[in-house]
Design an enzyme around this catalytic site. Sequence first.
Site, short mmCIF file in Angstrom:
data_model
loop_
_atom_site.label_atom_id
_atom_site.label_comp_id
_atom_site.label_asym_id
_atom_site.label_seq_id
_atom_site.Cartn_x
_atom_site.Cartn_y
_atom_site.Cartn_z
N GLN A 1 -10.01 16.27 9.43
CA GLN A 1 -9.10 14.89 9.20
C GLN A 1 -9.63 14.04 9.89
OE1 GLN A 1 -4.96 15.54 9.53
NE2 GLN A 1 -4.55 13.53 8.66
N HIS B 1 -3.06 12.67 2.97
CA HIS B 1 -3.65 12.45 1.71
C HIS B 1 -4.20 13.60 0.91
CE1 HIS B 1 -6.54 11.79 4.89
NE2 HIS B 1 -7.36 12.38 4.18
N ASP C 1 -12.17 7.15 -3.29
CA ASP C 1 -12.74 7.49 -1.83
C ASP C 1 -13.83 6.63 -1.76
OD1 ASP C 1 -12.37 9.80 0.48
OD2 ASP C 1 -14.11 8.71 0.18
P1 5GP Z 1 -9.99 13.03 5.52
O1 5GP Z 1 -11.35 13.40 6.56
O2 5GP Z 1 -9.16 12.55 6.77
O3 5GP Z 1 -9.68 14.28 5.00
O4 5GP Z 1 -10.33 11.91 4.61
C1 5GP Z 1 -10.48 10.31 4.86
C2 5GP Z 1 -11.07 9.90 3.60
O5 5GP Z 1 -10.75 8.48 3.72
C3 5GP Z 1 -12.56 10.27 3.62
O6 5GP Z 1 -13.13 10.96 2.44
C4 5GP Z 1 -13.45 8.87 3.70
O7 5GP Z 1 -14.30 8.66 3.08
C5 5GP Z 1 -11.97 7.97 3.14
N1 5GP Z 1 -11.89 6.70 3.71
C6 5GP Z 1 -12.24 6.41 4.95
N2 5GP Z 1 -12.08 4.90 4.99
C7 5GP Z 1 -12.00 4.52 3.98
C8 5GP Z 1 -11.62 3.17 3.47
O8 5GP Z 1 -11.63 2.23 3.86
N3 5GP Z 1 -11.54 3.14 2.11
C9 5GP Z 1 -11.48 4.27 1.13
N4 5GP Z 1 -11.42 3.95 -0.34
N5 5GP Z 1 -11.62 5.18 1.46
C10 5GP Z 1 -11.98 5.41 2.78
#
Ligand code: 5GP
Length: 114
Positions: free
Chosen positions: A94, A100, A30
């Site tokens: 999200q 994921h 992440d």
């Molecule tokens: P969500 O908030 O949808 O559950 O998680 C999305 C995750 O994706 C977040 O923890 C965020 O830090 C990660 N993330 C967002 N953009 C990128 C990126 O460009 N590269 C990586 N490696 N992680 C990302």
Amino acid sequence: MADCLFCKIMRREIPAKIAYDDEKAFAFVDINPQAPVHMLIVPKRHVATLNDLKIEDRELLGHLFYVAAELARGAKIDQAGYRTVINTNAEAGQSVFHIHVHLLGGRAMRWPPG
Ligand code: 5GP
Ligand code: ZN
């Protein structure tokens, strides 16, 4: 999916620290880690949210969790403990709409989560 961030990472159009890759799934570190170990395990097939999972995807989801456990073993956090999380839609926070599993570990976690 053309505009999806995680599909772009899968196609290597956006760089990421890839931790795992097979024909069905991949995992990467992440970009904004919330724990010493924070990886995202993602299916190669674009599925937006847990709500969009089809009956035939049940095995795929099991595979994601199997990969998460393998990565936890690899990072040596399996015995101490770790957390696997799927956020679904706005109230869960999200932000990327390609399903994921978050693998978080390397520190003590609180419950309930915020
Ligand atoms: P969500 O908030 O949808 O559950 O998680 C999305 C995750 O994706 C977040 O923890 C965020 O830090 C990660 N993330 C967002 N953009 C990128 C990126 O460009 N590269 C990586 N490696 N992680 C990302
Ligand atoms: Zn996608």
